[in-house]
Write a protein that holds these residues in place. Structure first.
Motif, PDB file in Angstrom:
ATOM      1  N   THR A  98      -6.772 -27.184 -25.226  1.00 43.79           N
ATOM      2  CA  THR A  98      -8.235 -26.750 -25.659  1.00 43.79           C
ATOM      3  C   THR A  98      -8.437 -25.213 -25.466  1.00 43.79           C
ATOM      4  O   THR A  98      -7.552 -24.975 -24.187  1.00 43.79           O
ATOM      5  CB  THR A  98      -9.484 -27.575 -24.841  1.00 43.79           C
ATOM      6  N   GLN A  99      -9.442 -24.803 -25.819  1.00 45.34           N
ATOM      7  CA  GLN A  99      -9.264 -22.664 -25.407  1.00 45.34           C
ATOM      8  C   GLN A  99      -9.505 -22.409 -23.750  1.00 45.34           C
ATOM      9  O   GLN A  99      -8.488 -21.989 -23.373  1.00 45.34           O
ATOM     10  CB  GLN A  99     -10.956 -22.191 -26.351  1.00 45.34           C
ATOM     11  N   ASP A 100     -10.710 -23.522 -23.479  1.00 43.29           N
ATOM     12  CA  ASP A 100     -10.645 -23.389 -22.073  1.00 43.29           C
ATOM     13  C   ASP A 100      -9.524 -23.498 -21.084  1.00 43.29           C
ATOM     14  O   ASP A 100      -8.839 -22.672 -20.094  1.00 43.29           O
ATOM     15  CB  ASP A 100     -11.704 -24.093 -21.950  1.00 43.29           C
ATOM     16  N   GLU A 101      -8.434 -24.528 -21.176  1.00 43.16           N
ATOM     17  CA  GLU A 101      -7.483 -24.485 -20.504  1.00 43.16           C
ATOM     18  C   GLU A 101      -6.401 -24.122 -20.946  1.00 43.16           C
ATOM     19  O   GLU A 101      -5.725 -22.601 -20.442  1.00 43.16           O
ATOM     20  CB  GLU A 101      -6.692 -26.308 -21.193  1.00 43.16           C
ATOM     21  N   ASN A 103      -6.966 -20.318 -21.949  1.00 43.46           N
ATOM     22  CA  ASN A 103      -7.857 -19.715 -21.142  1.00 43.46           C
ATOM     23  C   ASN A 103      -7.775 -19.588 -19.536  1.00 43.46           C
ATOM     24  O   ASN A 103      -6.681 -18.057 -18.767  1.00 43.46           O
ATOM     25  CB  ASN A 103      -9.614 -18.819 -21.695  1.00 43.46           C
ATOM     26  N   GLY A 104      -7.618 -20.788 -18.885  1.00 42.65           N
ATOM     27  CA  GLY A 104      -7.188 -21.314 -17.908  1.00 42.65           C
ATOM     28  C   GLY A 104      -6.607 -20.416 -17.404  1.00 42.65           C
ATOM     29  O   GLY A 104      -5.879 -20.686 -16.441  1.00 42.65           O
TER      30      GLY A 104
END
Length: 329
Positions: A98-101, A103-104
């Motif tokens: 996912t985008q959050d993953e 970015n993280g």
């Protein structure tokens, strides 16, 4: 470093050249310096060296799966090529794409001090604009259809699939069935699209594909279905592991390979030459993919702006004993 220089009877600059692996030092002087380093238990301070140079000599690798052979071999090739260039590799698996993953993952790699990032992204994320990569760090993507926005290195998936299908058609088979990979896989889609297009170019209506998940077990289940079709005389499997399961299913159902059914795989894994019969397959040059990924990020570190585009690594057909003309030819 000063202590090493005094013990070896050389300058601190010479110690620096030896510890950094630079040329311009005689073998005898290099030996003296290394002996002094061992005697004093001296190890270069990598943090200080990074501050001085402005680089960490480390590449980050983000991957969304370590379960597929293709990703593992690509990662191995990247690590080998990086080491050859004097870089270490920091691996960061991402469980959920996912985008959050993403970015993280980039944030964590920043904390781990890497100079550039290689992303092994098999699923449809970048090309579908589901995920974007943060700016500000050189990035190369392996196995993606996002060359309009990023630097991409990939195997010529379509070219390899075309060669597999044409090989079977040239043997006289009237059509070619396809044991396809997962629907969310970019590589699987490219291979399936090329299979379909090659049959259409030959004036043939493609039969319905049978889908697996890259594993030999899924190939076996698909093979049990294909073995029941007397009109199935040729199968192009999207990878060698599914082809292995297919061969087992055909054997159990009494369909001999290649006398009754011809099989072509994709990957050319080392074991494919030891299948029964030895598997005709499409060879992927994973070493070249890894080399070009490393070459790409190192070039990106020297450029002020990224250069989007896709580099395709050619494939080749490896003909063994799992293919032959159809029955009656």
């Amino acid at each position: 470093m000063g202590d090493v220089a005094r013990l070896a009877g050389v300058s601190a600059q010479t110690v620096s050249r030896v510890s950094n692996g630079f040329a311009g030092v005689t073998d005898e002087t290099r030996r003296q310096v290394l002996d002094a380093m061992r005697e004093l238990d001296y190890r270069p301070n990598s943090a200080a060296r990074a501050l001085r140079r402005g680089e960490f000599r480390t590449l980050g690798v983000i991957t969304f799966s370590l379960s597929t052979l293709g990703n593992i071999r690509t990662l191995d090739a990247i690590a080998t090529s990086a080491a050859r260039e004097g870089y270490a590799v920091t691996l960061l698996p991402v469980a959920v794409p996912t985008q959050d993953e993403v970015n993280g993952a980039f944030s964590r790699l920043g904390e781990l001090a890497v100079d550039a990032v290689i992303v092994i992204m098999e699923t449809h994320l970048l090309d579908a604009a589901t995920v974007s990569l943060p700016p500000g760090i050189p990035v190369v993507v392996a196995d993606s259809d996002a060359g309009d926005r990023y630097t991409v290195v990939d195997t010529d998936q379509a070219g390899g699939a075309r060669d597999a299908v044409r090989h079977l058609l040239d043997l006289g088979h009237t059509t070619v069935w396809h044991l396809a990979g997962p629907e969310d896989s970019f590589a699987a889609q490219r291979r399936a699209n090329a299979w379909r297009a090659t049959l259409a170019e030959a004036g043939l209506v493609p039969p319905p594909p049978v889908r697996g998940d890259w594993s030999a077990e899924s190939g076996y289940r698909a093979g049990l279905l294909l073995a029941e079709r007397p009109d199935c005389t040729a199968v192009f499997a999207a990878n060698d592991q599914m082809a292995l399961g297919l061969l087992r299913a055909l054997h159990e159902r009494g369909r001999t390979v290649p006398d009754e059914v011809s099989v072509v795989g994709f990957d050319d894994i080392p074991e494919s030459a030891s299948f029964l019969p030895p598997l005709t397959t499409i060879h992927q040059d994973f070493a070249e993919v890894g080399r070009l990924c490393v070459e790409g990020v190192l070039a990106g570190m020297r450029r002020p702006t990224p250069e989007p585009g896709t580099t395709l690594v050619p494939t080749r057909l490896v003909s063994r004993r799992s293919t032959a003309p159809p029955p009656g030819r």
